[in-house]
Design a protein around this motif. Sequence first.
Motif, short mmCIF file in Angstrom:
data_model
loop_
_atom_site.label_atom_id
_atom_site.label_comp_id
_atom_site.label_asym_id
_atom_site.label_seq_id
_atom_site.Cartn_x
_atom_site.Cartn_y
_atom_site.Cartn_z
N GLN A 351 0.75 -1.26 0.00
CA GLN A 351 -0.02 -0.05 -0.06
C GLN A 351 0.80 1.45 -0.05
O GLN A 351 0.22 2.27 0.16
N ARG A 352 2.14 1.08 0.27
CA ARG A 352 2.89 2.55 -0.08
C ARG A 352 3.21 3.00 -1.33
O ARG A 352 3.27 2.27 -2.43
N HIS A 353 3.26 4.36 -1.38
CA HIS A 353 3.60 5.11 -2.37
C HIS A 353 4.98 5.04 -2.87
O HIS A 353 5.31 5.18 -3.74
N GLY A 354 5.82 4.96 -1.80
CA GLY A 354 7.28 5.07 -1.96
C GLY A 354 7.63 6.47 -1.54
O GLY A 354 6.99 7.44 -1.73
N ALA A 355 9.13 6.60 -1.36
CA ALA A 355 9.32 7.94 -1.03
C ALA A 355 9.44 9.06 -2.00
O ALA A 355 9.76 8.49 -2.85
N TRP A 356 8.91 10.38 -1.60
CA TRP A 356 9.12 11.22 -2.70
C TRP A 356 9.49 12.48 -2.05
O TRP A 356 9.62 12.82 -0.94
N ALA A 357 10.28 13.20 -2.92
CA ALA A 357 11.22 14.51 -2.38
C ALA A 357 10.23 15.67 -2.53
O ALA A 357 10.42 16.47 -1.49
N PHE A 358 9.31 15.71 -3.22
CA PHE A 358 8.58 17.11 -3.55
C PHE A 358 7.12 17.00 -3.42
O PHE A 358 6.69 16.12 -3.98
N ASP A 359 6.61 17.96 -2.85
CA ASP A 359 4.95 18.05 -3.17
C ASP A 359 4.78 18.42 -4.68
O ASP A 359 5.74 18.88 -5.39
N PHE A 360 3.66 18.18 -4.91
CA PHE A 360 3.04 18.40 -6.43
C PHE A 360 3.26 19.71 -6.99
O PHE A 360 3.67 20.08 -8.02
N ASN A 361 3.10 20.64 -6.23
CA ASN A 361 3.24 22.16 -6.70
C ASN A 361 4.78 22.54 -6.64
O ASN A 361 4.93 23.84 -7.09
N GLN A 362 5.82 21.71 -6.24
CA GLN A 362 7.20 21.90 -6.64
C GLN A 362 7.42 21.67 -7.91
O GLN A 362 9.02 21.85 -8.25
N TRP A 363 6.93 21.02 -8.63
CA TRP A 363 7.20 20.49 -10.00
C TRP A 363 6.72 21.64 -11.04
O TRP A 363 7.22 21.39 -12.20
N ILE A 364 5.64 22.02 -10.91
CA ILE A 364 4.68 22.98 -11.86
C ILE A 364 3.99 24.08 -11.34
O ILE A 364 3.76 23.84 -10.12
N SER A 365 3.82 24.90 -12.08
CA SER A 365 3.00 25.99 -11.83
C SER A 365 1.75 25.86 -11.09
O SER A 365 0.94 25.06 -11.94
N PRO A 366 1.43 26.19 -9.98
CA PRO A 366 0.02 25.90 -9.42
C PRO A 366 -1.06 26.53 -10.48
O PRO A 366 -2.17 25.95 -10.55
N PHE A 367 -0.72 27.83 -11.15
CA PHE A 367 -1.65 28.21 -11.92
C PHE A 367 -2.05 27.42 -13.16
O PHE A 367 -3.41 27.32 -13.40
N ILE A 368 -1.09 26.51 -13.42
CA ILE A 368 -1.47 25.53 -14.54
C ILE A 368 -2.40 24.48 -14.17
O ILE A 368 -3.47 24.32 -14.66
N ILE A 369 -2.05 23.98 -12.99
CA ILE A 369 -2.88 22.90 -12.52
C ILE A 369 -4.19 23.49 -11.85
O ILE A 369 -5.26 22.71 -12.11
#
Length: 690
Positions: A351-369
Amino acid sequence: MASRSKSKKKTGTTPKVSGFGKKSLKGELQRAIGFLKRGKLEKAHSVLTELDQLYPDNPDVLVEWANYYAAIPNLNQYQGLCERLLKLDTHQPTVMLGLAKSYLAVGSPILALKTFRGFVQQFPHHAEVDEVKQFLKDLEGELETLLSELKVSNDQDGFELASQHELVQCYLNRSEFQSARELGLTILEQQPELLPVHNNVSLAYFFEGDFQSAVEQCFTALDQDATNIHALSNIIRYLYCVGEVEEAKERVPELLASNAKAYDPWTKKLEALSYVGDYEGVLNTYEQALATGDIEGDRANDFFLHLGAVAMARLGRLSDARKVWQGLVRRSPNFSLAQENLQDSNQPAGQRHGAWAFDFNQWISPFIINGFKTELADSRLLDSDSKQPEEERNEALRQLFADFIDRYPYLNHLFQVWLEHGSPEARHFAWMITSLVKAPEHLNMLKSFALSQWGPDDTRYQAAIKAVQGGVMEKKARLWLRGEWQDIVLMAYEFHDEMQYSHEPAVQKVLEFAILQMREVAANRDRPDAPDIYAEVEEALKEGLKLEPDAPDLRNNLAVVYNLQERTEEALALWDEIIEDSPNYVFARTSRAKLYLTDKPAEGSISEEVIEKVKALLMPMLEWDRFHFDDFSEFSDAYIWLLLAQDQDEGARGWVKMWEQVDPDNPKLFRWKRSLKDAETRVERAKNMA
């Protein structure tokens, strides 16, 4: 470090409300205050959001917003509310003191110094002025060093530039990207050699979705200093996020070789390496930094330690990663990345997602999403009460997603990245779009993700199904399930409800009579006339077989009657004949298999020999491409028996979940769900008692 102000008394007066349909400010404020006092922060947020829309810049509303952000706590947003309040009324000592302390807490010492100075000048007799003067003494002692590090003059002009630079950082931290960009560019007009401002302006461009300007701003900084660590790290991030992977990776050696002075240089190096997925590089640099003794302190280095922990987890050192996250959670309980990764690592392996370094909004502009989310909501394609046919709705969604990708083509690169090592939110976003659009590149992404070790088993299994259905993956696959590699056959089937067997009217009448009679007896097996009914059904079926001797459904029902009459050998012989004559007739295979599995020896275990016989009957069906709904439910019922006979309880539960997607109202499915849930509860209870 200064502590933040816990709360502030309300200021100003409550104006009378005029107009119709407008909620009472006083009454709603009291509701919000009550929610805050009782710790019901979500409800307080909901009330305050509505009040802020109805009464913009009302000081009483802003005070409670500040109290809300103090309670979360979110010092960046708390700080913004204090700034708004002071613009409305500068004579608020509690607000000014809270603002100064929040600046200090988030690492803006120049702004803190400036605000503390204003406090002493405006409120020289305040009860807390002595504490403020001590803050001032400490900060004044650091001022020359702070201005020197920023490379501005140690005078009033330099002080103002430094305070504006910190304000740009505050805007970035509060996601006020336009304000950050505009103020940053104003500073650069006065002093274009301020590299930290160039770097912050590039970040503002990035978060506004203007990747080209973000990259150009980095080049401007690197033209002045080719070793600038922040500019090198940022440009690697931007290039990688827009799919210029090779160019991004080519710049990594420059970054790692740089020894230029910078704020938190090791974290910026780890950040860039984490974006490009070089976890070995992250860990090597992490250990190198610790060996130098440069890394110490608490909050400023939380992100550095988190990135190191992610690399450990990704390289198989989960227990070491957990120790780092546990330490971070103890000292910084509001550092969500550490908290969420630690919680995820506590889940069962499947059930694990596995380790992740960044939140979603650190990859792409929140305005786009956020713009896309608004577009999706406006389309109403996901409304639960939609009357649109499913196939038509899916096609409309597919087109909406495809248009979105056409506008931002680098998303295809990010989808691959997010599926592999994105946060749960980022992975879900990538999965939602790729699994519906199903362009060739998306199918290959899903295949790659399915064959990886990252993400929950269910999500990777569904990705594998999509890949098989799209023709880029075989049904026989080796997947990482429940923490180990397993060879499985994927359930990528086409389902139908077409009529399978057609009989002449007389035979159809016999079949319906037989099925009805057996169902009535099954509802009451103790009825005294059961033997007579079985005999009558047997005779009717034999008459029908005279007309259609090869009909597998008639023959199967006759075998069932034999078995109900405890004429087991005759039943088995007839089922074997059906399987030989009609190998694709499901009910004969499953009836034969279930008879094997339910006929346990005295010691209660099922021999390997019996298991192999059942596998010979059932496993070939896993490779079929097409099932009638009834056949699939009958097969699933028998297959779960087989899984449980092999002590594969998790596999059985997984199959139940998939069966539920195909035929959610099947009575046999309901019984299995209840049975397996009860068994799971008993196991958990036993574990807790152990």
